[in-house]
Design an enzyme around this catalytic site. Structure first.
Site, PDB file in Angstrom:
ATOM      1  CD  GLU A 153      -0.462  12.173   5.240  1.00 39.30           C
ATOM      2  OE1 GLU A 153      -0.015  11.148   4.611  1.00 39.30           O
ATOM      3  OE2 GLU A 153       0.030  12.703   6.320  1.00 39.30           O
TER       4      GLU A 153
ATOM      5  CD  GLU B  90       4.122  13.479   4.481  1.00 38.66           C
ATOM      6  OE1 GLU B  90       2.991  13.404   3.977  1.00 38.66           O
ATOM      7  OE2 GLU B  90       4.930  12.771   5.142  1.00 38.66           O
TER       8      GLU B  90
ATOM      9  N   GLY C 180       0.893  -1.122  -0.039  1.00 37.77           N
ATOM     10  CA  GLY C 180       0.045  -0.048   0.043  1.00 37.77           C
ATOM     11  C   GLY C 180       0.722   1.123   0.012  1.00 37.77           C
ATOM     12  CG  HIS C 181       3.977   4.172   2.154  1.00 44.94           C
ATOM     13  ND1 HIS C 181       4.895   4.496   1.412  1.00 44.94           N
ATOM     14  CD2 HIS C 181       3.512   5.450   2.959  1.00 44.94           C
ATOM     15  CE1 HIS C 181       5.255   5.983   1.648  1.00 44.94           C
ATOM     16  NE2 HIS C 181       4.577   6.205   2.499  1.00 44.94           N
TER      17      HIS C 181
ATOM     18  CB  CYS D  30       7.122   9.617   7.924  1.00 45.26           C
ATOM     19  SG  CYS D  30       5.958  11.100   7.441  1.00 45.26           S
ATOM     20  CB  CYS D  31       8.812  14.882   8.378  1.00 42.89           C
ATOM     21  SG  CYS D  31       7.437  14.696   7.448  1.00 42.89           S
TER      22      CYS D  31
ATOM     23  CG  HIS E 236       0.238   9.080   0.651  1.00 45.72           C
ATOM     24  ND1 HIS E 236       1.531   8.877   0.634  1.00 45.72           N
ATOM     25  CD2 HIS E 236      -0.275   9.260   1.999  1.00 45.72           C
ATOM     26  CE1 HIS E 236       1.905   9.098   2.104  1.00 45.72           C
ATOM     27  NE2 HIS E 236       0.994   9.500   2.763  1.00 45.72           N
TER      28      HIS E 236
END
Lengths: 635, 635
Positions: A304, A320, A180-181, A396-397, A252
Site C-alpha cells: 500500500e 488508498e 510502526g503505523h 480504516c477508510c 506505506h
C-alpha cells in the site's frame, strides 16, 4: 511558528451544495450505518469484553479495531458540534463509558490486548498498532470534548498518554520505541493543544525524532521477540533514516502522510526549522513526483506504498482513500505553518477527487482503492469486487471519510494571530468568528465547484479593521472581485487576495471566475500517461465512464482543437457538471493483434462525455478512464 | 498430430551475424563463466556431497540448484553437438559422473534432498521443485546424449523417470500429485521421443491432465503437512481448473509457459484435440492480451506473474528473461503442431527482443527483469541494481539463455513427414538435411536482421523433388524472391512461400524485402501506452537510450510525418542498425508542477536516435524508453 489557527468546525456550517450535501448524508445516514457495521462485526463487542461485560456471541477480536471505533467517535464529535443528534450522542456516550471501564489501572487502554493477549502488550510496536489505536482515541477524545464539553474520554486518553509517556522516551529506563503505523504524533499534538500539557507535545516530538535512527528499533524489538530480521530496508515504515534527514516519500502511504502531518505539527510547535525543512522536502517530493492528478498517493498495491518518482500507473493504482485523506491532513498543516494557496490547491485536489471517490453517492459504500482506469472487468483490489463495498475486514477508510466530512468546516477558514481571516475553500456555508471583540459572520452562497460565482455576505457586529484573505485557486487564471459592487484593486499574495477594510454592518463581496475545461498533461516523466491528457475544470478532475459513451472509453482520443461544452445536469449523479465534446476514437479493428502499424491508428469522430472522477461507479459496473490519448495537433 | 520435426541443432550451424555471434560468445565464454559461478556458489559442491564426496567448505544447499546445473549441462550438450570443446566436455562428464553417483538405489535423484533433507522427499510438490529439477535433468540427458552419444545421464534420468512413474499417477496406491513449477511435462515428452518409451509420454499426459482438478492437490498436500491453507486461488500455479478448460494465461509466467508448451506436446502426441484447443486459447490470450511488444510476458513483479488482460506497465514490467524463453518454447511447439508463420512471428519477437535483452554484449551479465522504460535511477528488481548482474541467488535465467542460444539451430528449420523443409528464421547459417535418400544443404548468407537481403544456396547430392517453405515474416509487406535469377511466382500459405521443384546441384534463391521503420501502436486497451508509439524494424523493437539523445528520452514525441533514417553502425553495440529522425520534445519547464495545462505541452524540435531494445544498458546507466508519446497529425 504555526501561523494560522483552523476554524473550529462547529462554527462553520456547510449548508448545501456538493460538499454540504455530503456532510449532511454523512450525519444522517453514514455514521448510523457505520455504527451498525461495528456492532455486526463484533467491534463494539470487543469493547464490551474489555469493559468486563458479557457478550452473547463469540468475538475473536482484532488488534486494530479500536481505531475504527475511535474514528467513528471523532466523526460523531465533529458532527454533534454542528448538528445535535440525540441518537448518535447516546451511542457515542455508551461507547465512551465502555472505554473508560476498559482502561486498566495504570492507564493502559487497548481493548484487544486487555482482552485477548494481556501478556503481549507493547511487544510489537512494528506491526500491532497499539500506539496507532491510542492516537486515534486521543483525536476522538479531543473532538468529543470540544463538541460536547464532556471530559470523560479526554481524561481517559490523558491517562493513556501519561502511561505511554512513562514507558517510551530517551530517559533512562524507558523504551526507545516508536510506532510502526504513525498517528500518535499528530494526536499527541492535538491533546497538547486541547490540554496545554507540554509533555504531550514533547512526547510527540520524541516519537518523530527518534524514528529512523540506527540500529532500527524494529530490528532490536524483533530480536527481543526471538525473531530473525533479514531485511534492513525500513522504508516501508519511514524508519530508514531520521525524519529530519528524509527527502523522499517512501513506504506505506497512509503511515507516511500521518507521519509528515505530525512532523509539521512538531516542527511548528517546537520551532524546529530543520525538521520543517524536511517536511517541505517531503511535501515537494510527494506532490511533484508521487501524486496522482486526483490527489491519490501510494501507487503500489504491494505494501500500500509509494513507488518510485513518477511511478503512477492507472489501472493498478492503489491510491488508498485513507492516503488521500492523509494528504489533506499534511496539506492543511503545511498551510497553517506557512499560509500559501499552493497547499490548499493540493488539499482541494485530494478532497474533490481522490477522497470523495472513496464514498458512494448513497453514502454507505466505500472504495479502499481508487484506480484511475478500469476495464469494466478485472477486480482491482486483492481479488475483491470492483464495486464500492459496504465494509472491509480492515475498515480504516469508511470512518476516515466520515471524520473528514464531519470536520470539513475547519478546512474552510482559519485565522491568524492578528484576528485576520483566511478563506481557503469555497463552498456554500455559514461561518462565525469572534475577533477583535466583535462577531463577524461570513455567508458563502455558491454552487461551487460547478458555478463561476461566489457571493460572500460579511456581517460585523462592530466596526472591525481586519483583513479577509480570499484564496485565488491555482487553476484560476481569470477572476473579478467586487465589494458592494465596486471592483476591487488588489494583488494576490501567495495565492490569497487581501480584503483589508473596516468591516461594519453588512458587506457583500462578489467573486466571479472563469472556469474553463482544461486539458491537462502530466510531467512527461510519468510514463504511464505519456502522450495522454485528462480533463479538469476548477478543482474537479473528470473521467469518461462507459455508460455515457458509445465508443469504448479506452479508444477515445482528445485533441487540441476540441470545443468543450459544460452542462450542469441536476439529475446526473446527484447534480453535477458534465463535459461533452467532439473527440476521436481509435477503431478496434485489429483485435487479433496487440501491436500493429499503422492501421490501428485509424480514428473516427466520436462524441465524448465526461463526469467528475469522484462520481464514477455509481451506476453499475462500467469501464472508466481519467487519461485519454491526446493528439496535440488534431482537430 | 505433430506436423513438423525440428532440425537437430547439430546440423544447423549459425555462422556469424547477430545471432551467430551470440552463439559463439555463449560457447567460448558464457558457458565457461557459468560453470565457474556454479563452483563459486557451491552448486557443484552440492552434487559432490550427494555423490558422497568430500567438499572443503561449508555448503548449505538449495532446493533448486539441480536445475541450474541441468540447464548448463543441456546447453553444453547442444554446444558440443555443433562445436567440439574438450574442456567443456570434461567438465560436463565430471558432473554427469557425480550425478550418477548421487542417484539413490530406487532411482531418486535430487542432490538437495538426498543430502540435506532425505526425510522430506516428495512432501511439498507445490513449492520445492523436485519434479522441476528432475525435468531439467531429463532435458539435459536427452541433449547430452544426442550431442555426444554418451548414454550415462540418459540412463540415470530414465531411472528417475521410472521412479516418478511408480510414485505418481491415477493408479491405485499412487499419489495424484503434480508439480508446483511445471517443466517435467515437456521434459518427459523429450525423454519419450529420445527413448520411444510410451510410459514417459503417458506420465507427461497425466501431469498435464491431473492439474487443476478439485479439490486442489496442493490443498490436500498442505493439509498432510499440517499446514492451514487459507487461499483457494490456485491461479499462481495454473491449477485453478483443469488445463483443458483454461482460457486465460494466469500466475507465474515461466511456469505457465512451460506448462502450455508441455500441454501442446501432450496434445499433439496423444491426438488430444480438446487439449490442443485449450492451448490455442491460451496462446491467443497470451499473445493478444498479455504480451509486451518485446515478447516479454508476466507483467507483475508480485508472483513474477501475468496480470489482467492488457495490464502491461513499462517501468515496472517484470517480463522475466526466462518467461520470454518459455514463450519461445510455447511458440515453437504450436508451430510444430500446425505450421503457421504467426507462431514464428511471436517466437522471433521474443527472441530478438525480450530474450536477448537478458544478456549483456560482454556475454556474462544478465537481466532477470526486462522493463520497457527506465528513468536512469530507480532499481527495477527487488531493490537490486539496474544493471545486468553476473549471477543471481535464484539463477534460473543465465543458463536458460545459454541453452536457448546453443540450441538455436533447431528453431531455424524443421521438416515434415514428406521430407519437405521449412525455413523459419533468417540468419547466417549452414544447414544439412538427409531427405529422400539425398543430402540437401542450405546456406544462408545474410546480415539479417539489419539487411534487406538473404541469399540461400541450396545444394543437393541428387535430384530431389521437395518443397522448401520460406517464411514470410508478418512484418514484411513487400518482398521479391528469385530462383537462379528468375522471379518466383508463388503465393503465401499460412505465412510460408512454397518453393516446389526438383532440387539438383546448386540453386541460388535470393530474397529481398523492404524493411522500413514501422511506427507501432498498441491496442488502445493497453492503457500503459495509450497515446504512444514504438519503433520497430523487421523483428527488432527499438528504444531510445539517453546516451544517444540530447533531450530527456521521456520527453520525446514522435509523429506521423517523421522521416526515419536507418544506418548500420559497425562500431555501435557490436554492430547494429540505429534509427534517427526528427521528433519533438516536450519542454520540461514545469518541473515544479506534476500536472499542468497547457504550457507543458509546448514542444521543440528534437533529433531522436533509437537503438535495438535488446542492446540497451550496455554503455552504463542511462534512462531508456521503448514507448514514446505519439502525435498522429504532427510533422
Amino acid at each position: 511558528m504555526r501561523t494560522l489557527t483552523p476554524a473550529n468546525s462547529k462554527n462553520v456550517l456547510l449548508t448545501d451544495g456538493f460538499l454540504g450535501s455530503r456532510v449532511h448524508l454523512n450525519r444522517e445516514l453514514t455514521l448510523h450505518q457505520q455504527y451498525a457495521r461495528m456492532e455486526e462485526t463484533g467491534r463494539i463487542d470487543q469493547v464490551r469484553l474489555a469493559a468486563g461485560e458479557n457478550v452473547t456471541r463469540r468475538c475473536h477480536g482484532h488488534k486494530f479495531w479500536d481505531s475504527d471505533i475511535a474514528k467513528w467517535l471523532e466523526a460523531v464529535g465533529y458532527s454533534l458540534a454542528a448538528y445535535p443528534d440525540t441518537e448518535l450522542e447516546r451511542l457515542a456516550d455508551a461507547v465512551v463509558d465502555l472505554l473508560e471501564k476498559a482502561q486498566e489501572d495504570d492507564g493502559y487502554l487497548n481493548t484487544y490486548y486487555s482482552t485477548f493477549e494481556p501478556d503481549k502488550k507493547w511487544t510489537n510496536l512494528r506491526d500491532n498498532h497499539e500506539l496507532y489505536c491510542a492516537g486515534h482515541l486521543m483525536e476522538a477524545a479531543v473532538a468529543y470534548h470540544e463538541a460536547t464539553g464532556k471530559r470523560k474520554l479526554l481524561d481517559v486518553m490523558c491517562r493513556m498518554a501519561d502511561h505511554i509517556d512513562s514507558r517510551f522516551g530517551r530517559e533512562k529506563g524507558n523504551v526507545r520505541g516508536y510506532p510502526g503505523h504513525e498517528e500518535i504524533e499528530l494526536a499527541l499534538i492535538r491533546l497538547h493543544c486541547a490540554t496545554g500539557e507540554t509533555r504531550y507535545r514533547d512526547l510527540a516530538a520524541y516519537f518523530v525524532n527518534e524514528r529512523g535512527h540506527s540500529p532500527c528499533f524494529f530490528q532490536t524489538e524483533a530480536e527481543t521477540r526471538g525473531e530473525q530480521v533479514r531485511s534492513s530496508d525500513w522504508r516501508y515504515w519511514q524508519a530508514h533514516k531520521p525524519v529530519r534527514e528524509q527527502d523522499e516519500a517512501w513506504g506505506h502511504a497512509v503511515r507516511a502522510m500521518y507521519l509528515y502531518a505530525g512532523a509539521v505539527d512538531v516542527a511548528t510547535l517546537t520551532d524546529d526549522t530543520e525538521l520543517f525543512e524536511a517536511c517541505r522536502r517531503l511535501w515537494n517530493n510527494t506532490t511533484t513526483r508521487k501524486m496522482y492528478i486526483t490527489g491519490g498517493v501510494g501507487a503500489r498495491h504491494t505494501g500500500e506504498a509509494f513507488g518510485e518518482d513518477y511511478e503512477l500507473p492507472n489501472s493498478t493504482a492503489y491510491a488508498e482513500t485513507c492516503a488521500a485523506i492523509g494528504l489533506v491532513f499534511f496539506a492543511h498543516r503545511m498551510m497553517l505553518a506557512e499560509p500559501d494557496g499552493k497547499y490548499v490547491d493540493i488539499l482541494e485536489r485530494a478532497l474533490y477527487n481522490g477522497v470523495l471517490s472513496g464514498l458512494s453517492l448513497d453514502g454507505h459504500h466505500y472504495f479502499y482503492v481508487n484506480p484511475l482506469s478500469y476495464d469494466g472487468k478485472a477486480p482491482f483490489f486483492r481479488g475483491e469486487s470492483n464495486r464500492r463495498q459496504k465494509w472491509f475486514g480492515c475498515a480504516c477508510c469508511p470512518a476516515n471519510i466520515s471524520r473528514l466530512l464531519a470536520s470539513l468546516g475547519q478546512y474552510v477558514y482559519s485565522t491568524n494571530n492578528d484576528g485576520d481571516i483566511y478563506l481557503h475553500l469555497y463552498t456554500a456555508s455559514e461561518a462565525s468568528f469572534q475577533t477583535g471583540g466583535a462577531k463577524l459572520t461570513v455567508t458563502q452562497e455558491t454552487d461551487y465547484p460547478w458555478g463561476e460565482e461566489v457571493k460572500l455576505t460579511v456581517q460585523s457586529s462592530d466596526i472591525l479593521r481586519k483583513t479577509i484573505w480570499l484564496r485565488v485557486p491555482g487553476w484560476c487564471a481569470d477572476y473579478e472581485v467586487s465589494i458592494d459592487g465596486q471592483p476591487l484593486e488588489s494583488s494576490v499574495h501567495r495565492g490569497y487576495l487581501p480584503l483589508q477594510r473596516d468591516w461594519s454592518g453588512t458587506t457583500v463581496v462578489d467573486l466571479t471566475w472563469r472556469m474553463p475545461v482544461e486539458t491537462v498533461a502530466a510531467d512527461p516523466r510519468v510514463e504511464a500517461v505519456r502522450g495522454c491528457a485528462a480533463l479538469q475544470r476548477g478543482p474537479v478532475v473528470y473521467c469518461v465512464e462507459q455508460v455515457d459513451n458509445d465508443v469504448p472509453v479506452s479508444n477515445l482520443v482528445v485533441h487540441h482543437g476540441t470545443q468543450w461544452t459544460v452542462d450542469y445536469c441536476p439529475d446526473l449523479l446527484g447534480g453535477c457538471c458534465s463535459i461533452t465534446g467532439d473527440a476521436y476514437a481509435i477503431e478496434s479493428t485489429h483485435a487479433k493483434s496487440l501491436y500493429a502499424s499503422p492501421a490501428c491508428l485509424d480514428v473516427q469522430p466520436a462524441r465524448l462525455q465526461a463526469i467528475p472522477y469522484a462520481l464514477w461507479a455509481n451506476r453499475g459496473n462500467h469501464a472508466m478512464t481519467v487519461w485519454m490519448a491526446y493528439d496535440r495537433a488534431g482537430g
